[in-house]
Scaffold this active site. Structure first.
Site, PDB file in Angstrom:
ATOM      1  N   ARG A 152       1.043  -1.342   0.048  1.00 18.81           N
ATOM      2  CA  ARG A 152       0.075  -0.091   0.010  1.00 18.81           C
ATOM      3  C   ARG A 152       0.786   1.189  -0.064  1.00 18.81           C
ATOM      4  NH1 ARG A 152      -3.236  -2.825  -1.558  1.00 18.81           N
ATOM      5  NH2 ARG A 152      -5.270  -3.277  -1.050  1.00 18.81           N
ATOM      6  N   GLU A 173      -3.526   7.684  -5.927  1.00 16.68           N
ATOM      7  CA  GLU A 173      -3.467   6.624  -7.163  1.00 16.68           C
ATOM      8  C   GLU A 173      -4.827   7.433  -7.814  1.00 16.68           C
ATOM      9  OE1 GLU A 173      -3.716   2.759  -6.378  1.00 16.68           O
ATOM     10  OE2 GLU A 173      -1.368   2.824  -5.475  1.00 16.68           O
ATOM     11  N   HIS A 193      -0.218  -0.253 -10.104  1.00 15.79           N
ATOM     12  CA  HIS A 193      -0.851  -0.926  -9.321  1.00 15.79           C
ATOM     13  C   HIS A 193      -1.394  -2.186 -10.042  1.00 15.79           C
ATOM     14  CE1 HIS A 193      -3.362  -0.769  -5.413  1.00 15.79           C
ATOM     15  NE2 HIS A 193      -2.971  -2.064  -5.651  1.00 15.79           N
ATOM     16  N   LEU A 194      -0.446  -2.891 -10.466  1.00 18.60           N
ATOM     17  CA  LEU A 194      -0.682  -4.251 -11.356  1.00 18.60           C
ATOM     18  C   LEU A 194      -0.432  -5.524 -10.370  1.00 18.60           C
ATOM     19  CD1 LEU A 194       0.722  -3.093 -14.698  1.00 18.60           C
ATOM     20  CD2 LEU A 194      -1.680  -2.930 -13.971  1.00 18.60           C
TER      21      LEU A 194
END
Length: 344
Positions: free
Chosen positions: A261, A290, A310-311
């Site tokens: 995170r 994000e 964020h993959l």
């Protein structure tokens, strides 16, 4: 139950409605479920707050329409299960969210309307662990930067990375500190141990045997780690866990990897540490904000950072696992069995 379970499969472009239907049919073959499929826009369309819930697709009206004939079950990843949706769907008895947490569900309203809410923990643990190791290798060996020079600029100057000064680190015998030892961290520890890294772990909540050396404090871990990877949950206690003070404890030229995170790390302090050489590199899949704002300082540090949007949990297996976990909860509910993963 002799009548078919009537389900709305509100999928999206990742957890496809057809995947949910297939998993439900395998779980409840006789009689097969009556599934109404609904396609939501995520991730091609952004998610965000919808009414009183977080991280949902803006689709209250389509969801109400799909549930309007008294369907008992909703399986979804991003549908907004708000007070308005629940009030308009009196037949709804079960919501299963294909995520690690049902942040798109108003749990208080669900309890008020006697709707059970289940979720799918652990669906992306393996994918995120593998992605973390990939980020680490990319950062240590400057793989994205070398690719950009050769493929993007058609320049052989990536050979600079073969000089002693600029060549990267290898995992064998490298002291790597893991902060957090849950479903993801424990997998990363095993993978790094297979590479021959010196794995150290700080997690005050971890019990039992671990793959690596358990460190008594975070400071002790940081002082000994050439690389740190973050795997902690985001809580009020862990927000800003790694700031300027913590980064200064690392050996100069250390590397930080975060696929957990973004707010675990003070991003400004991270940029300062990259700029002054405290860190030689960082690899980040998650960020304080994000999408990453266009004015982020991280873009100006591209020669030292690996950035991905964020993959970590983006694998076909994750979508399939999520659908199977959700279908299993529907099967338990249909058979009158206790749920495995319920919040209310």
């Amino acid at each position: 139950m002799n009548t078919p379970v009537r389900v709305v499969a509100a999928g999206d472009h990742f957890v496809l409605p057809a995947l949910i239907t297939r998993a439900l049919t395998a779980e409840l073959p006789e009689p097969p479920p009556d599934v109404r499929e609904l396609m939501l826009g995520w991730p091609l369309e952004p998610f965000g707050p919808v009414a009183e819930v977080r991280e949902a697709s803006d689709a209250e009206n389509p969801l109400i329409d799909a549930l309007s004939d008294g369907r008992e079950v909703l399986v979804t990843q991003m549908a907004p299960v708000t007070e308005r949706v629940l009030a308009a769907s009196p037949g709804l008895r079960l919501v299963v969210v294909c995520r690690g947490g049902p942040v798109n569900v108003n749990l208080d309203a669900a309890q008020l309307h006697d709707v059970r809410v289940c979720y799918a923990p652990g669906r992306n643990a393996a994918a995120t662990a593998e992605f973390t190791v990939g980020l680490l290798l990319a950062a240590l060996r400057r793989i994205p930067q070398a690719h950009d020079l050769l493929a993007g600029q058609r320049s052989w100057q990536g050979a600079t990375y073969y000089t002693h000064e600029h060549s990267g680190l290898e995992l064998e015998d490298l002291p790597v500190g893991l902060i957090g030892y849950g479903a993801v961290g424990s997998r990363v520890a095993r993978a790094l141990a297979a590479f021959g890294a010196q794995v150290m772990v700080y997690d005050p909540y971890a019990r039992g045997e671990i793959h690596g050396l358990r460190m008594p404090t975070l400071d002790a871990l940081l002082r000994r780690s050439r690389v740190i990877t973050l795997h902690a949950r985001l809580t009020p206690e862990t927000r800003g866990l790694i700031g300027a003070r913590e980064l200064a404890l690392l050996p100069r030229g250390a590397v930080l990897v975060n696929a957990a995170r973004g707010p675990l790390v003070d991003e400004e302090a991270l940029c300062d540490a990259l700029a002054d050489g405290t860190l030689s590199a960082a690899a980040l899949d998650t960020f304080a904000r994000e999408p990453l704002p266009a004015g982020s300082r991280l873009f100006g540090l591209a020669d030292r950072v690996v950035l991905t949007p964020h993959l970590g949990g983006a694998s076909q297996a994750v979508a399939e696992k999520a659908a199977r976990i959700a279908a299993a909860e529907v099967g338990r509910w249909a058979r009158g069995e206790p749920p495995a993963h319920a919040l209310c």
